[in-house]
Scaffold this active site. Structure first.
Site, mmCIF file in Angstrom:
data_model
loop_
_atom_site.group_PDB
_atom_site.id
_atom_site.type_symbol
_atom_site.label_atom_id
_atom_site.label_comp_id
_atom_site.label_asym_id
_atom_site.label_seq_id
_atom_site.Cartn_x
_atom_site.Cartn_y
_atom_site.Cartn_z
ATOM 1 N N LYS A 129 0.839 -1.211 0.000
ATOM 2 C CA LYS A 129 0.000 0.000 0.000
ATOM 3 C C LYS A 129 0.865 1.249 0.000
ATOM 4 C CE LYS A 129 0.770 1.711 4.250
ATOM 5 N NZ LYS A 129 1.562 2.851 4.453
ATOM 6 N N ASP B 237 -2.715 -1.010 9.673
ATOM 7 C CA ASP B 237 -2.868 -1.108 8.209
ATOM 8 C C ASP B 237 -3.471 -2.437 7.763
ATOM 9 O OD1 ASP B 237 -1.490 1.283 7.959
ATOM 10 O OD2 ASP B 237 0.434 0.309 7.614
ATOM 11 N N PRO C 63 9.388 -4.582 0.070
ATOM 12 C CA PRO C 63 10.552 -4.332 0.940
ATOM 13 C C PRO C 63 10.162 -4.282 2.418
ATOM 14 C CG PRO C 63 10.409 -2.691 -0.809
ATOM 15 C CD PRO C 63 9.168 -3.512 -0.899
ATOM 16 N N GLY D 139 4.518 -3.927 4.262
ATOM 17 C CA GLY D 139 4.832 -5.325 3.923
ATOM 18 C C GLY D 139 4.449 -6.301 5.032
HETATM 19 O O1 C5P Z 1 -0.547 -0.313 14.187
HETATM 20 P P1 C5P Z 1 0.888 -0.659 14.024
HETATM 21 O O2 C5P Z 1 1.312 -1.764 14.966
HETATM 22 O O3 C5P Z 1 1.277 -0.957 12.615
HETATM 23 O O4 C5P Z 1 1.704 0.631 14.436
HETATM 24 C C1 C5P Z 1 3.090 0.619 14.666
HETATM 25 C C2 C5P Z 1 3.495 1.838 15.461
HETATM 26 O O5 C5P Z 1 3.330 3.024 14.666
HETATM 27 C C3 C5P Z 1 2.665 2.085 16.698
HETATM 28 O O6 C5P Z 1 3.180 1.379 17.791
HETATM 29 C C4 C5P Z 1 2.815 3.593 16.887
HETATM 30 O O7 C5P Z 1 4.071 3.907 17.461
HETATM 31 C C5 C5P Z 1 2.854 4.091 15.454
HETATM 32 N N1 C5P Z 1 1.516 4.507 14.994
HETATM 33 C C6 C5P Z 1 0.971 5.681 15.475
HETATM 34 N N2 C5P Z 1 -0.282 6.055 15.059
HETATM 35 C C7 C5P Z 1 -0.972 5.313 14.163
HETATM 36 C C8 C5P Z 1 -0.428 4.119 13.648
HETATM 37 C C9 C5P Z 1 0.828 3.747 14.083
HETATM 38 O O8 C5P Z 1 1.596 6.381 16.285
HETATM 39 N N3 C5P Z 1 -2.180 5.714 13.773
#
Ligand code: C5P
Length: 317
Positions: free
Chosen positions: A28, A155, A113, A120
């Site tokens: 994406k 995501d 990647p 990914g």
């Molecule tokens: O949701 P995901 O585990 O992919 O997010 C990884 C990290 O990215 C989170 O722990 C956070 O630090 C940051 N994040 C954020 N706000 C979001 C999505 C992700 O701060 N809306």
């Protein structure tokens, strides 16, 4: 002639697939990534438009006596294959939800990647949910799978659906957008090494606290309007990413990548998600190919690829 009964032939196996299940899942990009304030749960409120592009990982699920994961391709050898891997966590989450044993042999062929801002890892989790659902015959709807996906990462629900979609909340609340059935053509400049998503969000908070971040993008209205017509020049004017300043601050060399795309005649260039991948919008497929060759020759990235979007999310076949 009737088939012989086999002792391992339980109900779930009869309902599911006996052969391998192969699932293709796209990468994406965020056409608009509006980042709001930091929430009490450590996430940021998002206002984003996701777009699935034709760079794919492929996950094959086979019957097994335990849950295992092997991989080849992008980043093989760098990614943990144990319970910390998002694909393994996805299989456990589905098995827990559906009340089945989490037994499968998963194999990933990666082209997306690692830590590139193309989701990914989230794509692999979405692929594991769709593949194991078919293998185990759990028969969940796409919305039910997206519900499980939301606990795995912000995501992941989008990668179950694919296409072009609006993401709100921390990105996990996905709704389709009204768009003309147009294919947009992209050049994807893959960087050497990855960037950490949490670190990029932290850097944006730091820049905002210091008053040196750009003006927040705000509403997605302009972009949504651009998706309702067919002119890539209009879309180019509406692309934006609040995390771009953070990615550039952490990796200043990305400015050269963006400049190289501009010099090659791309309509627009942005950092994808938390970076360091940069994506460029081209006029058409031939233009994308030409820009890819020029940006590659400029020596400002590891490699370039061409892609189109939107494409569907994780699908069997
Ligand atoms: O949701 P995901 O585990 O992919 O997010 C990884 C990290 O990215 C989170 O722990 C956070 O630090 C940051 N994040 C954020 N706000 C979001 C999505 C992700 O701060 N809306």
């Amino acid at each position: 002639m009737t088939e012989a009964w086999r002792p391992d032939d339980d109900d779930d196996q009869r309902r599911g697939s006996s052969g391998p299940v192969r699932v293709r899942v796209p990468a994406k990009v965020n056409l608009h990534l509006g980042v709001g304030p930091l929430r009490r749960d450590g996430y940021h409120e998002l206002n984003t438009v996701y777009h699935a592009i034709s760079i794919y990982d492929e996950l094959t699920a086979r019957r097994g006596d335990t849950l295992t994961l092997t991989m080849e391709g992008e980043g093989a050898g760098e990614l943990a294959l144990d319970d910390s891997n998002l694909a393994i966590r996805a299989a456990h989450a589905l098995a827990g939800y559906a009340g089945v044993l989490p037994h499968a042999r998963l194999h990933l062929r990666k082209q997306i990647p690692l830590a590139g801002g193309l989701a990914g890892g989230s794509a692999d989790a979405a692929a594991a949910l769709v593949a194991c659902d078919a293998l185990w015959g759990t028969g969940l709807s796409r919305d039910e799978l997206a519900g499980i996906a939301a606990d795995l990462g912000s995501d992941v629900p989008f990668l179950i659906h694919g296409g072009t979609a609006l993401g709100t909340g921390r990105g996990e609340a996905v709704s389709p957008v009204l768009a003309r059935p147009t294919s947009w053509h992209w050049v994807v400049a893959v960087a050497d090494g990855g960037l950490s998503t949490p670190a990029a969000y932290r850097e944006l908070d730091r820049l905002r606290d210091a008053g040196t971040a750009g003006t927040p993008l705000g509403s997605t209205d302009g972009l949504l309007g651009a998706l309702r017509q067919r002119d890539p020049r209009v879309l180019a004017g509406c692309l934006g990413n609040d995390l771009q300043d953070a990615a550039l601050s952490m990796r200043p060399a990305l400015a050269d990548t963006l400049k190289a795309g501009e010099a090659a005649g791309a309509l627009a260039g942005i950092v994808s998600g938390s970076g360091p991948t940069c994506v460029f919008l081209a006029r058409d497929a031939a233009d994308a190919q030409r820009i890819a060759t020029e940006v590659q020759a400029a020596g400002v990235c590891r490699e370039t690829r061409v892609a189109h979007g939107p494409v569907p999310g994780a699908r069997v076949g």
